[in-house]
Write a protein that holds these residues in place. Structure first.
Motif, short mmCIF file in Angstrom:
data_model
loop_
_atom_site.label_atom_id
_atom_site.label_comp_id
_atom_site.label_asym_id
_atom_site.label_seq_id
_atom_site.Cartn_x
_atom_site.Cartn_y
_atom_site.Cartn_z
N PHE A 254 5.57 3.14 -10.00
CA PHE A 254 4.91 4.16 -9.19
C PHE A 254 5.25 3.99 -7.71
O PHE A 254 5.57 4.95 -7.00
CB PHE A 254 3.39 4.05 -9.41
CG PHE A 254 2.58 5.14 -8.79
CD1 PHE A 254 2.40 6.35 -9.45
CD2 PHE A 254 1.95 4.95 -7.57
CE1 PHE A 254 1.63 7.35 -8.89
CE2 PHE A 254 1.18 5.94 -7.00
CZ PHE A 254 1.02 7.15 -7.66
N ALA A 255 5.21 2.75 -7.23
CA ALA A 255 5.49 2.47 -5.82
C ALA A 255 6.95 2.73 -5.46
O ALA A 255 7.25 3.30 -4.40
CB ALA A 255 5.12 1.02 -5.49
N ASN A 256 7.87 2.31 -6.33
CA ASN A 256 9.29 2.48 -6.05
C ASN A 256 9.66 3.95 -5.90
O ASN A 256 10.51 4.32 -5.08
CB ASN A 256 10.13 1.84 -7.15
CG ASN A 256 10.07 0.32 -7.11
OD1 ASN A 256 9.68 -0.27 -6.12
ND2 ASN A 256 10.47 -0.31 -8.20
N LEU A 264 0.25 -1.81 -1.42
CA LEU A 264 -0.45 -0.62 -0.97
C LEU A 264 -1.06 0.13 -2.16
O LEU A 264 -2.22 0.55 -2.11
CB LEU A 264 0.50 0.30 -0.20
CG LEU A 264 0.00 1.72 0.06
CD1 LEU A 264 -1.29 1.71 0.87
CD2 LEU A 264 1.07 2.55 0.77
N VAL A 265 -0.29 0.28 -3.22
CA VAL A 265 -0.79 0.99 -4.40
C VAL A 265 -1.97 0.24 -5.00
O VAL A 265 -2.99 0.83 -5.37
CB VAL A 265 0.33 1.17 -5.45
CG1 VAL A 265 -0.23 1.86 -6.69
CG2 VAL A 265 1.48 1.97 -4.86
N ALA A 266 -1.85 -1.09 -5.09
CA ALA A 266 -2.95 -1.89 -5.61
C ALA A 266 -4.20 -1.74 -4.74
O ALA A 266 -5.33 -1.65 -5.26
CB ALA A 266 -2.53 -3.36 -5.70
N TYR A 267 -4.01 -1.72 -3.43
CA TYR A 267 -5.14 -1.55 -2.51
C TYR A 267 -5.82 -0.21 -2.75
O TYR A 267 -7.07 -0.13 -2.80
CB TYR A 267 -4.64 -1.64 -1.07
CG TYR A 267 -5.66 -1.21 -0.04
CD1 TYR A 267 -6.74 -2.02 0.28
CD2 TYR A 267 -5.54 0.03 0.61
CE1 TYR A 267 -7.68 -1.62 1.23
CE2 TYR A 267 -6.47 0.43 1.55
CZ TYR A 267 -7.54 -0.39 1.85
OH TYR A 267 -8.47 0.01 2.78
N ARG A 268 -5.02 0.86 -2.89
CA ARG A 268 -5.62 2.18 -3.11
C ARG A 268 -6.36 2.24 -4.43
O ARG A 268 -7.43 2.88 -4.54
CB ARG A 268 -4.53 3.26 -3.05
CG ARG A 268 -4.00 3.52 -1.65
CD ARG A 268 -5.09 4.07 -0.72
NE ARG A 268 -5.67 5.29 -1.26
CZ ARG A 268 -5.11 6.50 -1.15
NH1 ARG A 268 -3.97 6.64 -0.50
NH2 ARG A 268 -5.70 7.57 -1.66
N LEU A 269 -5.85 1.59 -5.47
CA LEU A 269 -6.54 1.56 -6.76
C LEU A 269 -7.86 0.81 -6.65
O LEU A 269 -8.88 1.19 -7.24
CB LEU A 269 -5.65 0.90 -7.82
CG LEU A 269 -4.43 1.71 -8.28
CD1 LEU A 269 -3.54 0.86 -9.17
CD2 LEU A 269 -4.87 2.98 -9.02
#
Length: 367
Positions: A254-256, A264-269
């Motif tokens: 998803f991030a790539n 960042l993606v983990a933080y948003r989740l």
């Protein structure tokens, strides 16, 4: 006398200090020689507010962070003084124009409008580094000086990202943003937007990777809301309490695709409630560990190769077009001497002309 005992004696005023020793100390402690002749220790340089984390979690890199902030503040003061003296100072209305009370959405909307940000154009760049370069140009064109600095002149003084990720000096005439280039390139865009949010709310200070403070969380939310809109996050189906290895694979893909960091993606989740705090922190540490191993492997491979990037190309990239253009323009007009220009650029006077000669100087401050 052993070195540690000798140092203790010097620090407790039990030993006499010769001038050669003082010169060495000035270099090691990164302080002017005159500092050691003062009756009282010099006051620590003003960082602004420390937004990073709790004091007892600070790292051994604090003296390096202090030295870097002092250095950038002195450069900022020089830029500001020249702009004022040459009657080019035009206060930037966006610096300190809003506050946390205005909310994430309105602050981000103001940033997008002022800087002309477009998420589709950002992602169309094809790589995280190219996307950052485009974003940096937009920020610099608005009048902000954006520097990539992760050490004090050599790799021996590298400042770990645990010590700082970035800092903003919110001045309406000459605002500066510094990004720690020791961090992953996929994180640079997030850090830049985070520090831009600091400028918008007029909050000078040092930022890190923690979110204990309200200001840090606010600026994180502003930056991440641009790079990863809430509607897109819903496309990532993550089950609360699910297998972390599987979640890590999902996040990576998803991030790539979106040229952002996995952290960042983990933080948003986590902020959306799709990850609990434990899972979020575990994933963040996993991603950091993988990045550190990959970075070490790349450096090891580079040691076995001949040549490498040109010194001046690297230096130009770190300084940014805004500062390079400022120095070049004012040198051509006789406002700056090579010595002052060298201080602004962080190089010796003899390196100023080679540094500027190959630069693409298209950015004009205040444009």
């Amino acid at each position: 006398m052993p070195g540690e005992d000798r140092l203790l004696a010097l620090e407790t005023e039990e030993g006499e200090v010769s001038r050669p020793v003082l010169l060495k100390m000035a270099k090691v402690y990164r302080r002017p020689l005159v500092s050691f002749y003062l009756e009282e220790p010099p006051v620590r340089g003003d960082r602004g507010e420390d937004f990073r984390t709790l004091p007892d979690q600070h790292t051994a890199g604090e003296p390096l962070v202090d030295a870097l902030v002092r250095d950038i503040r002195s450069r900022q003061a020089m830029v500001r003084a020249v702009l004022v003296e040459e009657e080019e100072a035009q206060p930037l209305a966006f610096v300190g124009s809003m506050s946390r009370n205005d909310g994430v959405g309105p602050v981000l909307a103001s940033i997008r409008k002022t800087l002309g940000l477009d998420l589709a154009a950002f992602r169309a760049q094809g790589s995280a580094e190219a996307a950052f370069s485009m974003l940096r140009r937009q920020v610099e064109m608005a009048g902000v000086y954006v520097l990539l600095i992760g050490n004090l002149g050599s790799h021996h003084s590298a400042i770990d990202v645990d010590a700082f990720r970035g800092f903003a000096l919110a001045d309406p005439i000459a605002p500066f943003v510094v990004i720690n280039d020791q961090d992953a390139k996929t994180a640079w865009s997030f850090t830049l937007l985070h520090e831009v949010a600091h400028l918008w709310i007029g909050a000078t200070g040092v930022s890190g990777g923690h979110i204990e403070g309200a200001t840090e969380q606010f600026c994180n939310d502003v930056a991440s809301s641009f790079l990863l809109p809430e509607g897109e996050l819903n496309q990532l189906r993550v089950q609360l309490g699910g297998d972390e290895a599987q979640i890590a694979r999902q996040i990576t893909e998803f991030a790539n695709e979106r040229l952002v960091s996995r952290s960042l993606v983990a933080y948003r989740l986590f902020r959306a409630g799709s990850l609990d705090q434990g899972a979020w922190r575990n994933l963040t540490e996993t991603f950091k560990g993988e990045w550190l191993r990959n970075r070490a492997a790349q450096r090891e491979r580079a040691r076995g190769q001949d040549g490498g990037p040109n010194y001046y190309i690297i230096r130009r990239h770190r300084l940014g077009s805004a500062l390079l253009s400022f120095v070049a323009r004012n040198m051509s007009e006789g406002v700056l001497t090579p010595t002052r220009a060298g201080k602004l650029l962080g190089v010796k006077p003899r390196s100023v002309h080679p540094l500027l000669s190959g630069a693409s100087l298209s950015v004009e401050q205040g444009a």
